[in-house]
Scaffold this motif. Sequence first.
Motif, mmCIF file in Angstrom:
data_model
loop_
_atom_site.group_PDB
_atom_site.id
_atom_site.type_symbol
_atom_site.label_atom_id
_atom_site.label_comp_id
_atom_site.label_asym_id
_atom_site.label_seq_id
_atom_site.Cartn_x
_atom_site.Cartn_y
_atom_site.Cartn_z
ATOM 1 N N ASP A 100 0.846 -1.207 0.000
ATOM 2 C CA ASP A 100 0.000 0.000 0.000
ATOM 3 C C ASP A 100 0.874 1.247 0.000
ATOM 4 N N GLY A 101 1.386 1.611 -1.181
ATOM 5 C CA GLY A 101 2.292 2.751 -1.271
ATOM 6 C C GLY A 101 1.661 4.086 -0.936
ATOM 7 N N GLN A 102 0.332 4.184 -0.980
ATOM 8 C CA GLN A 102 -0.372 5.436 -0.680
ATOM 9 C C GLN A 102 -0.965 5.438 0.735
ATOM 10 N N PHE A 103 -0.449 4.582 1.586
ATOM 11 C CA PHE A 103 -1.008 4.399 2.921
ATOM 12 C C PHE A 103 -1.148 5.703 3.694
ATOM 13 N N CYS A 104 -0.141 6.558 3.631
ATOM 14 C CA CYS A 104 -0.173 7.807 4.403
ATOM 15 C C CYS A 104 -1.102 8.851 3.807
ATOM 16 N N ILE A 105 -1.578 8.632 2.591
ATOM 17 C CA ILE A 105 -2.343 9.658 1.890
ATOM 18 C C ILE A 105 -3.838 9.379 1.880
ATOM 19 N N HIS A 106 -4.223 8.114 1.642
ATOM 20 C CA HIS A 106 -5.646 7.822 1.471
ATOM 21 C C HIS A 106 -6.374 7.750 2.809
ATOM 22 N N GLY A 124 -14.972 -6.752 -18.429
ATOM 23 C CA GLY A 124 -14.763 -8.184 -18.533
ATOM 24 C C GLY A 124 -13.325 -8.624 -18.418
ATOM 25 N N GLU A 125 -12.447 -7.741 -17.976
ATOM 26 C CA GLU A 125 -11.038 -8.089 -17.847
ATOM 27 C C GLU A 125 -10.770 -8.644 -16.447
ATOM 28 N N SER A 126 -9.681 -9.381 -16.316
ATOM 29 C CA SER A 126 -9.294 -9.894 -15.002
ATOM 30 C C SER A 126 -8.899 -8.726 -14.107
ATOM 31 N N THR A 127 -9.350 -8.758 -12.868
ATOM 32 C CA THR A 127 -9.112 -7.645 -11.952
ATOM 33 C C THR A 127 -7.862 -7.880 -11.131
ATOM 34 N N ARG A 128 -7.194 -6.795 -10.803
ATOM 35 C CA ARG A 128 -6.017 -6.851 -9.951
ATOM 36 C C ARG A 128 -6.410 -6.461 -8.539
ATOM 37 N N GLY A 129 -5.564 -6.749 -7.596
ATOM 38 C CA GLY A 129 -5.876 -6.410 -6.214
ATOM 39 C C GLY A 129 -5.790 -4.915 -5.968
ATOM 40 N N ALA A 130 -6.690 -4.396 -5.152
ATOM 41 C CA ALA A 130 -6.659 -2.978 -4.796
ATOM 42 C C ALA A 130 -6.848 -2.804 -3.301
ATOM 43 N N SER A 131 -6.541 -3.841 -2.541
ATOM 44 C CA SER A 131 -6.738 -3.780 -1.091
ATOM 45 C C SER A 131 -5.651 -2.925 -0.449
ATOM 46 N N THR A 132 -6.063 -2.001 0.376
ATOM 47 C CA THR A 132 -5.135 -1.192 1.153
ATOM 48 C C THR A 132 -4.836 -1.893 2.473
ATOM 49 N N ILE A 133 -3.873 -1.367 3.206
ATOM 50 C CA ILE A 133 -3.580 -1.935 4.525
ATOM 51 C C ILE A 133 -4.785 -1.820 5.460
ATOM 52 N N ALA A 138 -8.983 -4.704 8.342
ATOM 53 C CA ALA A 138 -10.405 -4.939 8.629
ATOM 54 C C ALA A 138 -10.788 -6.375 8.314
ATOM 55 N N LYS A 139 -10.296 -6.885 7.184
ATOM 56 C CA LYS A 139 -10.593 -8.274 6.810
ATOM 57 C C LYS A 139 -10.018 -9.232 7.855
ATOM 58 N N ASN A 140 -8.769 -9.023 8.238
ATOM 59 C CA ASN A 140 -8.116 -9.932 9.181
ATOM 60 C C ASN A 140 -8.808 -9.940 10.546
ATOM 61 N N LEU A 141 -9.246 -8.769 10.996
ATOM 62 C CA LEU A 141 -9.813 -8.665 12.339
ATOM 63 C C LEU A 141 -11.291 -9.041 12.403
ATOM 64 N N PHE A 142 -12.049 -8.734 11.338
ATOM 65 C CA PHE A 142 -13.500 -8.835 11.451
ATOM 66 C C PHE A 142 -14.177 -9.750 10.427
ATOM 67 N N LEU A 143 -13.511 -10.073 9.330
ATOM 68 C CA LEU A 143 -14.182 -10.788 8.245
ATOM 69 C C LEU A 143 -13.511 -12.129 7.972
ATOM 70 N N MET A 172 -0.936 0.476 11.441
ATOM 71 C CA MET A 172 0.194 -0.356 11.026
ATOM 72 C C MET A 172 0.575 -1.346 12.119
ATOM 73 N N GLU A 173 0.517 -0.899 13.379
ATOM 74 C CA GLU A 173 0.824 -1.790 14.491
ATOM 75 C C GLU A 173 -0.127 -2.987 14.510
ATOM 76 N N LEU A 174 -1.417 -2.715 14.336
ATOM 77 C CA LEU A 174 -2.400 -3.795 14.324
ATOM 78 C C LEU A 174 -2.160 -4.738 13.149
ATOM 79 N N TYR A 175 -1.943 -4.161 11.983
ATOM 80 C CA TYR A 175 -1.757 -4.993 10.790
ATOM 81 C C TYR A 175 -0.555 -5.921 10.940
ATOM 82 N N LEU A 176 0.567 -5.370 11.392
ATOM 83 C CA LEU A 176 1.784 -6.168 11.489
ATOM 84 C C LEU A 176 1.741 -7.177 12.634
#
Length: 253
Positions: A100-106, A124-133, A138-143, A172-176
Amino acid sequence: MDIVPETRGEDDVPSIGSRGSRSREWMQALKKRWRTLVMAAIAVVVLPYVLIILYAPSFIHPVSTLMLRDLVLLRGYDRQWVSFDDISPNLVQSVMMSEDGQFCIHDGVDWVQMRGVVNDALEGESTRGASTIPMQTAKNLFLWNGRSFLRKGMELPLALASDFVWSKRRMMELYLNVAEWGPGIYGAEAAAKHHFGVSAAKLSRRQAALLAVSLPNPIDRNAGKPGRGLKRLASLIERRAGRSGEYIKCLYE
């Protein structure tokens, strides 16, 4: 012998009133069940937002849904919580440049990347990942893991809410500390010790880059025993991390 036709007494014939009473009772029981189901669904949706507030203090050390799964399945897991200050900046830089190179901005969601994914899907094209930290946290903790529109639809508002409540350092602390780095291996400290035999504070740039590029698929990508492809990705992230000074100001100012 006379054959007497069988007759039914009045008591044997269900009255219209009794049938109507049983129908009303059945409808009332159904309404109670639906009410219980609706309330349970509301609780499931609301609970993560309550937990976002409860997880804001730094002394709270939450577990992920995958950790809970491992406990339920009696597998156990290894996670040793460490504060943000006890995690090597090499790992922070590498994870940001890889995930997530834009972590500090978004604000929790990278809308530019998300718009690109939606456009690709519509065409109809294959999608790339766009998940931010924040989205991954949120996914790791709640989903749950897995690709689905339902999970993504729940993930987006949770990422926005958590980014609003938590500081970037806390995020970042929670994620790591909840990220998975192998079967039953969660968090930077357990990952550093498992793969490299060092603490999270002592990770070198190379080790940090290997851990970062293994995050998208930690079961198949072994940071401690990288293949040629993983080494090549790590070299790229290592170079980016070395030039990440402007990107990580929100964490070290």
